[in-house]
Design an enzyme around this catalytic site. Structure first.
Site, mmCIF file in Angstrom:
data_model
loop_
_atom_site.group_PDB
_atom_site.id
_atom_site.type_symbol
_atom_site.label_atom_id
_atom_site.label_comp_id
_atom_site.label_asym_id
_atom_site.label_seq_id
_atom_site.Cartn_x
_atom_site.Cartn_y
_atom_site.Cartn_z
ATOM 1 N N ARG A 1 0.573 -1.479 -0.143
ATOM 2 C CA ARG A 1 0.335 0.041 -0.046
ATOM 3 C C ARG A 1 0.920 1.219 -0.032
ATOM 4 O O ARG A 1 -0.140 2.544 -0.632
ATOM 5 C CB ARG A 1 -1.098 -0.131 0.970
ATOM 6 C CG ARG A 1 -2.029 1.027 1.490
ATOM 7 C CD ARG A 1 -2.942 0.334 2.264
ATOM 8 N NE ARG A 1 -2.047 1.061 3.390
ATOM 9 C CZ ARG A 1 -2.345 -0.585 5.018
ATOM 10 N NH1 ARG A 1 -2.584 -1.620 3.850
ATOM 11 N NH2 ARG A 1 -1.859 0.165 5.645
ATOM 12 N N TYR B 1 -15.380 21.588 -11.768
ATOM 13 C CA TYR B 1 -14.948 19.630 -12.636
ATOM 14 C C TYR B 1 -16.936 20.236 -11.770
ATOM 15 O O TYR B 1 -17.100 19.750 -10.724
ATOM 16 C CB TYR B 1 -14.740 19.681 -12.463
ATOM 17 C CG TYR B 1 -14.116 17.666 -13.123
ATOM 18 C CD1 TYR B 1 -14.623 17.854 -14.530
ATOM 19 C CD2 TYR B 1 -14.498 17.236 -11.898
ATOM 20 C CE1 TYR B 1 -14.203 15.922 -14.596
ATOM 21 C CE2 TYR B 1 -13.882 15.410 -11.942
ATOM 22 C CZ TYR B 1 -14.061 14.910 -13.126
ATOM 23 O OH TYR B 1 -13.930 13.680 -13.167
#
Length: 401
Positions: free
Chosen positions: A61, A115
């Site tokens: 990770r 956006y």
């Protein structure tokens, strides 16, 4: 001794960035490290732990050389960067930046040309978490400064706006935010670090949808946040708490795309400007929303602050209705109909920003009220003469009803 890449010109940096010998070994490209588990030599090695920074194996990770090379390359393109974090999409990068910097009770100021998914994020996720969003007109500095309050912690900017292409005064907006004790985050996907040095212009964190120009081939979903030292460690910690991780295969695709990005941007920028100039002379077109176009709204700021452009721009039809615009878009043969941009192919979508505007008007003040329906074009790598011919025949179809 300084790294010679640091002083190199852009094309050289795009080729060389992130290719450290300890990551590439004897080959040109960093190998794709697919691994969830990183092994320790013994219990003493495990007990010592490893630094929480790129370049140190810990667990999948936290990344591998494939990820670290991409982060290193992106950071190297952004003067003043402390580091880069990777996310599984551009929207995930925006949400990661905002969730990394905001807490319950804070106020977020969001540019009204942002956006649309950023607006949805504010309404559907941040609001239930107790974070208030206030929208502002990015071209009205006085109203923007008046919107600050003691609880304002973050400002989200987008320049140019990915639909209506407003170029805002990013250095001024970022300076006002800093004066009020707030951080500024810029969605810099349109120009990217090769066209606009976000951190050097005062921004604290620069967001990219790597899906677009960096990937370049419409086969990748990825995002990044490149941050200054003031916010990087905080963003990194929260990204790790949230378990943000990306595929090493996607990181490798982004690294591959990065090497040719400069050439592709040069081509799409030149093509877009040629097509914008042609559209500006068409009687069917009321406005061409392209800051690279001399005389267009925002062109002076674009010339002052930007070192490059891209193939994305919009135009507004003169007095046509929805049916006419539909005929135009449906008649296009070389343009696909799709929401993305920055790939090798050209795209077109309808443009109707009024439904997602809160603090700014559409149509713009001074325009004819009938000139409100637009089209957004993403120009790809096709020959611009062919794209112009395609648009010409589509205009003919539009008015044939």
């Amino acid at each position: 001794m300084s790294d010679p890449v640091d002083d190199a010109r852009l094309g050289t940096r795009l080729v060389q960035a992130g290719r450290r010998a300890e990551w590439t070994g004897p080959v040109v490209n960093v190998p794709v490290w697919r691994s969830s588990t990183h092994l320790y030599a013994d219990c003493a090695d495990l007990a010592r732990g490893r630094p929480n920074a790129d370049g140190h194996f810990y667990y999948g990770r936290r990344g591998s050389p494939t990820h670290w090379a991409l982060c290193d390359a992106l950071s190297g393109l952004e003067p003043g960067a402390a580091g880069t974090l990777l996310y599984p999409s551009g929207l995930a990068a925006i949400s990661g930046a905002l969730l990394g910097l905001l807490n319950a009770g804070d106020v977020l100021l969001m540019s009204d040309n942002a956006y649309e998914p950023s607006r949805t994020l504010a309404d559907k996720l941040l609001r239930p978490l107790g974070i208030e969003t206030r929208w502002f007109d990015p071209l009205d500095l006085a109203a923007y400064e008046a919107a600050f309050c003691p609880r304002t912690k973050v400002v989200l900017l987008e320049s140019p706006g990915s639909l209506t292409m407003e170029v805002c005064d990013v250095p001024a907006l970022a300076a006002i935010a800093r004066a009020h004790g707030a951080w500024s985050v810029l969605d810099n996907t349109w120009a990217g670090p090769t066209g606009f040095a976000a951190l050097a212009h005062g921004v604290d964190a620069s967001v990219l949808a790597l899906t677009k120009h960096v990937g370049g081939h419409s086969d990748l979903m990825l995002g990044s946040v490149t941050a200054s030292a003031t916010v990087h460690d905080r963003l990194r910690e929260r990204a790790q708490i949230l378990g943000q991780v990306v595929s090493p295969d996607d990181a490798a695709l982004a690294l591959r795309g990065l090497r040719t990005m400069g050439l592709r941007l040069d081509r799409t920028t030149a093509s877009a400007l040629a097509i914008a100039e042609w559209l500006a002379g068409r009687s069917e077109v009321a406005q061409v929303l392209c800051p690279m176009l001399p005389g267009a709204t925002g062109h002076d700021l674009w010339r002052r602050d930007f070192t490059g452009g891209c193939g994305l721009f919009s135009f507004v039809l003169r007095g046509r209705d929805v049916a006419a615009r539909t005929r135009l878009i449906d008649a296009l043969r070389l343009f696909g109909i799709g929401f993305s941009w920055g790939g090798y192919e050209s795209l077109a979508i309808p443009l109707d920003p009024q439904r997602i505007r809160t603090a700014s008007a559409w149509p713009k003040p001074g325009w004819d009220a009938a000139d409100r329906l637009g089209v957004r074009l993403a120009i790809g790598l096709e020959d611009p003469a062919d794209l112009i011919a395609d648009l010409a025949q589509a205009f003919a179809v539009m008015d044939r009803a």
